[in-house]
Design a protein around this motif. Structure first.
Motif, short mmCIF file in Angstrom:
data_model
loop_
_atom_site.label_atom_id
_atom_site.label_comp_id
_atom_site.label_asym_id
_atom_site.label_seq_id
_atom_site.Cartn_x
_atom_site.Cartn_y
_atom_site.Cartn_z
N LEU A 56 -30.51 22.96 -20.98
CA LEU A 56 -29.96 23.36 -19.48
C LEU A 56 -30.20 24.89 -18.86
N LEU A 57 -29.49 25.38 -19.86
CA LEU A 57 -29.55 26.83 -19.86
C LEU A 57 -31.60 27.05 -20.52
N ASN A 58 -32.12 26.42 -21.39
CA ASN A 58 -33.64 26.92 -21.34
C ASN A 58 -34.16 27.12 -20.06
N TYR A 59 -33.89 26.01 -19.41
CA TYR A 59 -34.16 26.48 -18.05
C TYR A 59 -34.45 27.63 -16.79
N VAL A 60 -33.04 28.58 -17.76
CA VAL A 60 -33.19 30.01 -16.99
C VAL A 60 -33.24 30.64 -17.77
N VAL A 61 -34.04 30.26 -19.52
CA VAL A 61 -33.94 31.77 -20.35
C VAL A 61 -36.09 31.64 -20.03
N LEU A 62 -36.59 30.61 -19.66
CA LEU A 62 -37.69 31.07 -19.90
C LEU A 62 -38.10 31.92 -19.09
N PRO A 63 -37.93 31.27 -17.80
CA PRO A 63 -38.58 32.15 -16.26
C PRO A 63 -38.21 33.88 -16.63
N CYS A 64 -36.64 33.79 -17.67
CA CYS A 64 -36.89 35.35 -17.12
C CYS A 64 -37.40 35.93 -18.27
N TRP A 65 -37.65 35.08 -19.18
CA TRP A 65 -38.41 36.00 -20.69
C TRP A 65 -40.18 35.97 -20.59
N ARG A 66 -40.19 35.03 -19.54
CA ARG A 66 -42.34 35.54 -18.61
C ARG A 66 -41.57 36.58 -18.24
N LYS A 67 -40.53 36.65 -17.21
CA LYS A 67 -40.74 37.83 -16.27
C LYS A 67 -40.66 39.44 -17.29
N PHE A 81 -43.55 32.18 -9.26
CA PHE A 81 -43.96 32.19 -9.75
C PHE A 81 -43.92 32.34 -11.15
N ASP A 82 -42.69 33.00 -11.57
CA ASP A 82 -42.61 33.26 -13.13
C ASP A 82 -41.66 31.58 -13.60
N CYS A 83 -40.97 31.45 -12.54
CA CYS A 83 -40.31 29.85 -12.55
C CYS A 83 -40.97 28.71 -12.46
N CYS A 84 -41.75 28.85 -11.77
CA CYS A 84 -43.03 27.44 -11.16
C CYS A 84 -43.99 27.80 -12.45
N ALA A 85 -44.71 28.17 -12.87
CA ALA A 85 -45.66 28.74 -14.33
C ALA A 85 -44.66 27.91 -15.54
N THR A 93 -47.18 28.09 -20.53
CA THR A 93 -46.62 30.00 -19.98
C THR A 93 -46.02 30.70 -21.74
N ILE A 94 -45.42 29.77 -22.50
CA ILE A 94 -45.20 30.68 -23.80
C ILE A 94 -46.88 31.37 -24.54
N PHE A 95 -48.21 30.26 -24.18
CA PHE A 95 -48.98 30.88 -25.05
C PHE A 95 -49.41 31.95 -24.38
N GLN A 96 -49.39 31.59 -23.04
CA GLN A 96 -49.61 33.20 -21.88
C GLN A 96 -49.33 34.28 -22.65
N ALA A 97 -48.01 34.13 -21.96
CA ALA A 97 -46.98 35.34 -22.15
C ALA A 97 -47.41 35.93 -23.91
N SER A 98 -47.19 35.15 -25.13
CA SER A 98 -47.26 35.49 -26.58
C SER A 98 -48.44 36.13 -26.56
N HIS A 99 -49.18 35.61 -25.73
CA HIS A 99 -51.10 36.59 -26.28
C HIS A 99 -50.56 37.18 -25.64
N GLU A 100 -50.45 37.61 -24.74
CA GLU A 100 -50.03 39.62 -23.84
C GLU A 100 -48.59 40.14 -24.67
N ALA A 101 -48.32 39.80 -25.44
CA ALA A 101 -47.54 40.50 -26.10
C ALA A 101 -48.31 41.04 -27.08
N GLY A 102 -49.48 40.32 -27.14
CA GLY A 102 -49.87 41.13 -28.30
C GLY A 102 -49.12 39.31 -30.28
N VAL A 103 -49.56 38.16 -30.16
CA VAL A 103 -48.83 37.86 -30.47
C VAL A 103 -50.28 36.81 -31.24
#
Length: 156
Positions: A56-67, A81-85, A93-103
């Motif tokens: 349940l906390l993970n539903y808050v963490v992922l959008p905040c992480w993406r933001k 849009f971060d919440c929707c994604a 969402t993890i793939f997209q943001a991880s790529h953007e971060a340079g992983v």
């Protein structure tokens, strides 16, 4: 400012970095934590990992992480849009943001394989099975001895 370099639900992007895509879908916590460690303050990657593993906390963490990833890399967007994604496709969402971060997917997969190899290096299942049997016999013998001693003390 601009958009993410990879889109959500875009097979072409997934194919171009298929190893990161594979990590994001099979082991999402790995790129999640690596990206957080690359972009956020020292140690935030571990805090993000711990928080995201709590139901349940993970539903808050992922959008905040993406933001946070989006803001750190100067990508346009909003929290809605971060919440929707995050809710519609968390792995994308993890793939997209991880790529953007340079992983680098290839590097991380190779690191993971190397760690797994080191973990099983020298592991012999037959020896481990024999060792477990011996330990079980020793434990059973110890239990018998303790029962006999208790019986003798009770009769004495």
């Amino acid at each position: 400012m601009g958009g993410f370099s990879y889109g959500l639900l875009n097979p072409k992007d997934c194919v171009s970095d298929w190893k990161l895509c594979l990590l994001s879908y099979c082991f999402p916590f790995a790129p999640f934590g690596i990206a957080a460690d690359k972009v956020l303050s020292e140690g935030d990657g571990y805090r993000c990992l711990i928080l995201s593993s709590i139901p349940l906390l993970n539903y808050v963490v992922l959008p905040c992480w993406r933001k946070m990833m989006r803001e750190a890399k100067g990508v346009d967007g909003n929290i809605l849009f971060d919440c929707c994604a995050s809710y519609c496709c968390p792995c994308c969402t993890i793939f997209q943001a991880s790529h953007e971060a340079g992983v680098d997917g290839a590097l991380e997969v190779n690191k993971t394989i190397e760690l797994m190899k080191r973990g099983v290096e020298g592991f012999n299942p037959k020896k481990e099975m024999e060792k477990a049997k011996d330990q079980s016999k020793e434990a059973a013998d110890d239990a018998k001895k303790a029962a006999e001693e208790a019986k003798q003390e009770a009769t004495a």
